[in-house]
Design a protein around this motif. Structure first.
Motif, PDB file in Angstrom:
ATOM      1  N   LEU A 152      -5.285 -35.271  37.277  1.00 29.03           N
ATOM      2  CA  LEU A 152      -4.430 -34.595  37.773  1.00 29.03           C
ATOM      3  C   LEU A 152      -3.507 -35.270  38.788  1.00 29.03           C
ATOM      4  CD1 LEU A 152      -7.930 -33.042  39.863  1.00 29.03           C
ATOM      5  CD2 LEU A 152      -7.223 -32.789  37.401  1.00 29.03           C
ATOM      6  N   SER A 153      -2.667 -34.624  38.894  1.00 27.57           N
ATOM      7  CA  SER A 153      -0.979 -34.140  39.519  1.00 27.57           C
ATOM      8  C   SER A 153      -1.542 -34.888  41.319  1.00 27.57           C
ATOM      9  CB  SER A 153      -0.172 -33.674  38.947  1.00 27.57           C
ATOM     10  OG  SER A 153      -1.002 -32.550  39.738  1.00 27.57           O
ATOM     11  N   GLN A 154      -1.954 -34.586  41.297  1.00 28.72           N
ATOM     12  CA  GLN A 154      -2.717 -34.567  43.086  1.00 28.72           C
ATOM     13  C   GLN A 154      -4.096 -34.478  43.123  1.00 28.72           C
ATOM     14  OE1 GLN A 154      -0.494 -31.593  44.688  1.00 28.72           O
ATOM     15  NE2 GLN A 154      -2.126 -30.508  45.437  1.00 28.72           N
ATOM     16  N   PRO A 155      -5.012 -35.018  44.412  1.00 29.77           N
ATOM     17  CA  PRO A 155      -5.943 -35.630  44.415  1.00 29.77           C
ATOM     18  C   PRO A 155      -6.922 -34.136  44.964  1.00 29.77           C
ATOM     19  CG  PRO A 155      -5.604 -36.679  45.771  1.00 29.77           C
ATOM     20  CD  PRO A 155      -3.937 -36.041  45.165  1.00 29.77           C
ATOM     21  N   VAL A 156      -7.842 -33.351  44.523  1.00 32.76           N
ATOM     22  CA  VAL A 156      -8.348 -32.087  44.908  1.00 32.76           C
ATOM     23  C   VAL A 156      -9.633 -32.032  46.157  1.00 32.76           C
ATOM     24  CG1 VAL A 156      -7.733 -30.571  42.631  1.00 32.76           C
ATOM     25  CG2 VAL A 156      -9.698 -31.897  42.503  1.00 32.76           C
ATOM     26  N   THR A 157     -10.227 -31.832  46.265  1.00 32.41           N
ATOM     27  CA  THR A 157     -11.175 -32.245  47.100  1.00 32.41           C
ATOM     28  C   THR A 157     -12.414 -31.247  46.580  1.00 32.41           C
ATOM     29  OG1 THR A 157      -9.855 -31.701  49.434  1.00 32.41           O
ATOM     30  CG2 THR A 157     -11.972 -31.402  49.812  1.00 32.41           C
ATOM     31  N   LEU A 158     -13.312 -32.070  47.027  1.00 32.76           N
ATOM     32  CA  LEU A 158     -14.712 -32.231  46.472  1.00 32.76           C
ATOM     33  C   LEU A 158     -15.769 -31.569  47.373  1.00 32.76           C
ATOM     34  CD1 LEU A 158     -16.346 -34.445  45.264  1.00 32.76           C
ATOM     35  CD2 LEU A 158     -14.589 -35.159  44.166  1.00 32.76           C
ATOM     36  N   ILE A 159     -17.157 -31.243  47.526  1.00 27.29           N
ATOM     37  CA  ILE A 159     -17.761 -31.455  47.641  1.00 27.29           C
ATOM     38  C   ILE A 159     -19.324 -31.792  47.098  1.00 27.29           C
ATOM     39  CG2 ILE A 159     -19.688 -30.211  49.522  1.00 27.29           C
ATOM     40  CD1 ILE A 159     -17.362 -27.743  49.352  1.00 27.29           C
ATOM     41  N   ARG A 160     -19.693 -33.207  48.068  1.00 23.20           N
ATOM     42  CA  ARG A 160     -20.557 -33.231  46.900  1.00 23.20           C
ATOM     43  C   ARG A 160     -22.249 -33.206  47.372  1.00 23.20           C
ATOM     44  NH1 ARG A 160     -19.632 -40.432  48.124  1.00 23.20           N
ATOM     45  NH2 ARG A 160     -17.299 -40.004  48.626  1.00 23.20           N
ATOM     46  N   PRO A 161     -22.596 -33.114  46.203  1.00 22.64           N
ATOM     47  CA  PRO A 161     -24.113 -32.725  46.705  1.00 22.64           C
ATOM     48  C   PRO A 161     -24.982 -32.589  47.983  1.00 22.64           C
ATOM     49  CG  PRO A 161     -24.606 -34.260  44.403  1.00 22.64           C
ATOM     50  CD  PRO A 161     -23.445 -33.948  44.942  1.00 22.64           C
ATOM     51  N   LEU A 162     -24.839 -33.398  48.928  1.00 23.08           N
ATOM     52  CA  LEU A 162     -25.410 -33.224  49.676  1.00 23.08           C
ATOM     53  C   LEU A 162     -24.845 -33.258  51.528  1.00 23.08           C
ATOM     54  CD1 LEU A 162     -27.954 -36.382  49.940  1.00 23.08           C
ATOM     55  CD2 LEU A 162     -28.570 -34.224  49.399  1.00 23.08           C
ATOM     56  N   GLY A 163     -23.708 -32.107  50.670  1.00 20.24           N
ATOM     57  CA  GLY A 163     -22.721 -32.309  51.834  1.00 20.24           C
ATOM     58  C   GLY A 163     -21.343 -32.962  52.049  1.00 20.24           C
ATOM     59  N   ARG A 164     -21.228 -34.142  51.851  1.00 19.07           N
ATOM     60  CA  ARG A 164     -19.724 -34.937  51.771  1.00 19.07           C
ATOM     61  C   ARG A 164     -19.165 -34.920  51.092  1.00 19.07           C
ATOM     62  NH1 ARG A 164     -21.488 -40.992  51.803  1.00 19.07           N
ATOM     63  NH2 ARG A 164     -19.519 -41.262  52.515  1.00 19.07           N
TER      64      ARG A 164
END
Length: 202
Positions: A152-164
């Motif tokens: 990716l050209s820049q990071p994307v925000t993700l949500i892990r399975p337990l919420g972090r």
């Protein structure tokens, strides 16, 4: 409490996937979108695990004869079927404006297509878990394997399975047909890089 709520939400989504599976529908796949399954890699493992759960449950019921065991056994079987259904009815999706990467009912990441600057195929064996984040690298592993890498050209925000939450700019994932995934992205794939972390499959 947040972790419990997240786990309950995963469980409910997995059970809801049974309805999609029975009716032959897929979640989140609209008109003009390309669905890209990934369950083929881990399908046999899941069915073997389910078979073991059924045998173990029947043996315990015959041995102990406790009604509560029957209830728990039915629940665990339904839960396992829900996980299998979720993997089949919640595929990766490539749409006009975004790419949606999923791992059953536990993980769902939407990426704007314009952020994807490179994609390549290349099989890799992993010893880590199914969904791992290391720095800015995300790995969505199926049956200890990935076969695609997205940059990716820049990071994307993700949500892990337990919420972090986390950030990802380099993503490794598995698709049953990596060439079809690349065609859907319409991104020329450079030659796969060898060496580095993990073990390349030859």
């Amino acid at each position: 409490m947040r972790v419990v709520r997240r786990m309950l939400a995963h469980e409910l989504r997995a059970l809801a996937s049974l309805a999609y599976w029975v009716t032959g529908r897929r979640h989140g796949v609209g008109h003009g979108m390309v669905a890209l399954p990934y369950h083929g890699g881990g399908g046999l493992t899941m069915w073997m695990f389910l078979f073991g759960v059924v045998l173990e449950g029947v043996a315990l019921e015959l041995w102990l004869g406790w009604p509560i065991l029957t209830v728990l056994h039915v629940y665990f079987v339904l839960s396992m079927l829900g996980m299998i259904a979720a993997a089949r009815t919640r595929p990766h999706v490539v749409g006009e404006h975004e790419v949606r990467l999923r791992h059953g009912a536990a993980f769902d990441l939407r990426i704007p297509r314009e952020l994807i600057v490179a994609a390549r195929a290349g099989a890799r064996i992993h010893e880590s878990g199914h969904i791992t984040v290391d720095g800015d690298r995300l790995e969505l592993v199926v049956d200890a394997r990935t076969n695609l890498t997205l940059e990716l050209s820049q990071p994307v925000t993700l949500i892990r399975p337990l919420g972090r939450t986390g950030q990802a700019r380099h993503i490794r994932l598995f698709a049953d047909d990596p060439r079809e995934f690349l065609r859907a992205l319409s991104i020329p794939a450079p030659p796969a890089r060898h060496g580095g972390e993990g073990r390349e499959r030859t």
